[in-house]
Design an enzyme around this catalytic site. Structure first.
Site, PDB file in Angstrom:
ATOM      1  N   ASP A  81       0.813  -1.227   0.000  1.00  0.00           N
ATOM      2  CA  ASP A  81       0.000   0.000   0.000  1.00  0.00           C
ATOM      3  C   ASP A  81       0.842   1.271   0.000  1.00  0.00           C
ATOM      4  OD1 ASP A  81      -2.597  -0.952  -0.205  1.00  0.00           O
ATOM      5  OD2 ASP A  81      -2.883  -1.145   1.963  1.00  0.00           O
ATOM      6  N   ARG A 106       0.250  -1.735   7.520  1.00  0.00           N
ATOM      7  CA  ARG A 106       0.840  -0.532   6.947  1.00  0.00           C
ATOM      8  C   ARG A 106       1.819   0.169   7.900  1.00  0.00           C
ATOM      9  NH1 ARG A 106      -2.843   3.314   3.374  1.00  0.00           N
ATOM     10  NH2 ARG A 106      -0.734   3.746   2.633  1.00  0.00           N
ATOM     11  N   ARG A 151     -10.116   5.811  10.381  1.00  0.00           N
ATOM     12  CA  ARG A 151      -8.661   5.676  10.483  1.00  0.00           C
ATOM     13  C   ARG A 151      -8.098   6.688  11.497  1.00  0.00           C
ATOM     14  NH1 ARG A 151      -6.566   2.814   6.000  1.00  0.00           N
ATOM     15  NH2 ARG A 151      -8.130   1.262   5.439  1.00  0.00           N
ATOM     16  N   HIS A 180     -11.440   7.305   4.277  1.00  0.00           N
ATOM     17  CA  HIS A 180     -10.507   8.424   4.448  1.00  0.00           C
ATOM     18  C   HIS A 180     -11.209   9.688   3.943  1.00  0.00           C
ATOM     19  CE1 HIS A 180      -6.496   5.957   4.187  1.00  0.00           C
ATOM     20  NE2 HIS A 180      -6.622   6.426   5.404  1.00  0.00           N
ATOM     21  N   CYS A 274      -4.905   9.649  -3.408  1.00  0.00           N
ATOM     22  CA  CYS A 274      -4.217   8.695  -2.526  1.00  0.00           C
ATOM     23  C   CYS A 274      -2.763   8.499  -2.955  1.00  0.00           C
ATOM     24  CB  CYS A 274      -4.911   7.339  -2.549  1.00  0.00           C
ATOM     25  SG  CYS A 274      -6.579   7.342  -1.919  1.00  0.00           S
TER      26      CYS A 274
HETATM   27  N1  ARG Z   1      -5.324   0.144   0.805  1.00  0.00           N
HETATM   28  C1  ARG Z   1      -5.071   1.417   1.397  1.00  0.00           C
HETATM   29  C2  ARG Z   1      -5.669   1.474   2.793  1.00  0.00           C
HETATM   30  O1  ARG Z   1      -6.737   0.945   2.969  1.00  0.00           O
HETATM   31  C3  ARG Z   1      -5.630   2.504   0.543  1.00  0.00           C
HETATM   32  C4  ARG Z   1      -5.275   3.875   1.027  1.00  0.00           C
HETATM   33  C5  ARG Z   1      -5.869   4.964   0.195  1.00  0.00           C
HETATM   34  N2  ARG Z   1      -5.326   6.207   0.513  1.00  0.00           N
HETATM   35  C6  ARG Z   1      -6.014   7.333   0.688  1.00  0.00           C
HETATM   36  N3  ARG Z   1      -5.353   8.439   0.846  1.00  0.00           N
HETATM   37  N4  ARG Z   1      -7.321   7.344   0.728  1.00  0.00           N
HETATM   38  O2  ARG Z   1      -5.094   1.994   3.707  1.00  0.00           O
END
Ligand code: ARG
Length: 281
Positions: A81, A106, A151, A180, A274
C-alpha cells in the site's frame, strides 16, 4: 451589419489563480491486494502490477506536463500500500507530521516516509494517536480539514493543530466505503471544495455547508468511482477518468478537469489523491 453582443462570463478566472505545486509519489512496484483493510479490497482479486505502474506513470507525467514538481519516493518490498503516498504524512512548510497507521499491515510505511522526510532535510514529528496523513488531513487555505471515524483518531487532530499552529475542522466519516477524508472530499482551491454529503455525519454536513456554501456536491455515481480522490492546482483538477459527472460540474465551475485512469489502484481502495502527497509550502 450585426454586431455580436458581448459575452459576459461571470465565472472566476481560475486559470490565472493556479499555483505550481510540489508532490511526492511512490511507484507501485510492489503493489498487490493481499489483505483487506477497506471495503474496496478483495485479496482474491488479481492485480496487474505492470498496468498499475503504467497508470501511475501516466499520473506522474500528467503532473509534470502541467508544470508541477514530483519527487519519487523509493518503494519498499512487502509494503504493497506504499503507493498511496498521501497517507505518509502531512507536510506544511518546515513541519512534517509522519503517519501513525491504524492497521499493522501498513505500520512500517511510517519508517519509510520518515526516512524520506529526513533525507529532504525535514525533521519528522510523530503523533501519539493514529493519523493517516493526507488521507484524512486536507489543507484548504490556512485551515486543515480533518477526517475521523475509520482511520485517523480524533485526538490526533488536536496534536496536529498544535504542531502546525492552525485551525482544524474535524469531520466525521460514517460510510466505510469512504474511510478516508480524501475519498469523500476534494480541495479545489483555497476556498472551494467538492464533497459527497452522504459520507458525513449530519453534524459534519452542517459544518461543511456552513463553511463552504458554494461547494460542489457530487452524485453517488461519481463518489463510487472515487471521483473525489482528486488533486487540484487551483485550476486543473486531476481526477479519476470515470467520474464524468463531477468533471462536468468542475467545467461548469470554471475548473479544467483532467481525467486519469487508475483502475488497478482502485482495487486497493485508492486513486489520484491517494497516490499523491502534496508538499505544502
Ligand atoms: N489500501 C489502502 C488502505 O486501505 C488505501 C489507502 C488509500 N489512501 C487514501 N489516501 N485514501 O489503507
Amino acid at each position: 451589419m450585426t454586431v455580436a453582443a458581448p459575452r459576459y462570463d461571470h465565472r472566476p478566472d481560475r486559470a490565472s489563480r493556479r499555483r505550481t505545486r510540489h508532490y511526492a509519489m511512490t511507484p507501485p512496484t510492489f503493489f498487490t491486494v493481499e489483505y483487506a483493510i477497506n471495503p474496496w479490497m478483495d485479496p482474491t482479486t488479481v492485480v496487474d502490477t505492470a498496468l498499475a505502474l503504467a497508470q501511475w506513470e501516466t499520473l506522474r507525467r500528467t503532473y509534470t506536463d502541467l508544470g508541477h514538481t514530483v519527487d519519487v519516493i523509493d518503494p519498499v518490498p512487502g509494503l504493497p500500500d506504499m503507493v498511496y503516498a498521501a497517507n505518509g504524512g502531512l507536510i506544511v512548510g518546515d513541519t512534517a507530521v509522519v503517519a501513525r497507521f491504524a492497521y499493522p499491515q501498513r505500520a512500517a510505511e511510517a519508517h519509510a516516509y520518515a526516512a524520506w522526510m529526513t533525507a529532504r532535510g525535514l525533521r519528522p514529528v510523530e503523533t501519539r494517536h493514529v493519523n493517516e496523513g493526507q488521507g484524512d488531513l486536507l489543507v484548504v487555505g490556512a485551515t486543515v480539514l480533518a477526517g475521523y471515524g475509520f482511520r485517523t483518531d480524533r485526538r490526533a487532530h488536536d496534536e496536529i493543530a498544535a504542531r502546525l499552529d492552525c485551525p482544524i475542522v474535524s469531520l466525521e466519516l460514517v460510510d466505510p466505503r469512504f474511510y478516508h477524508l480524501d475519498t469523500a472530499l476534494a480541495v479545489l482551491d483555497d476556498t472551494t471544495i467538492a464533497y459527497y454529503p452522504p459520507a458525513f455525519s449530519d453534524a459534519s454536513r452542517t459544518t461543511l455547508s456552513t463553511l463552504f456554501p458554494d461547494a460542489i456536491e457530487v452524485a453517488s455515481a461519481d463518489a463510487y468511482v472515487l471521483g473525489l480522490n482528486a488533486v487540484s492546482d487551483g485550476y486543473h483538477v486531476v481526477l479519476p477518468a470515470a467520474a464524468t459527472g463531477f468533471a462536468e460540474q468542475l467545467r461548469a465551475g470554471g475548473f479544467r478537469p483532467v481525467g486519469v485512469d487508475l483502475s488497478e489502484l482502485l482495487k486497493g481502495g485508492g486513486s489520484v489523491k491517494c497516490c499523491t502527497l502534496e508538499v505544502h509550502p
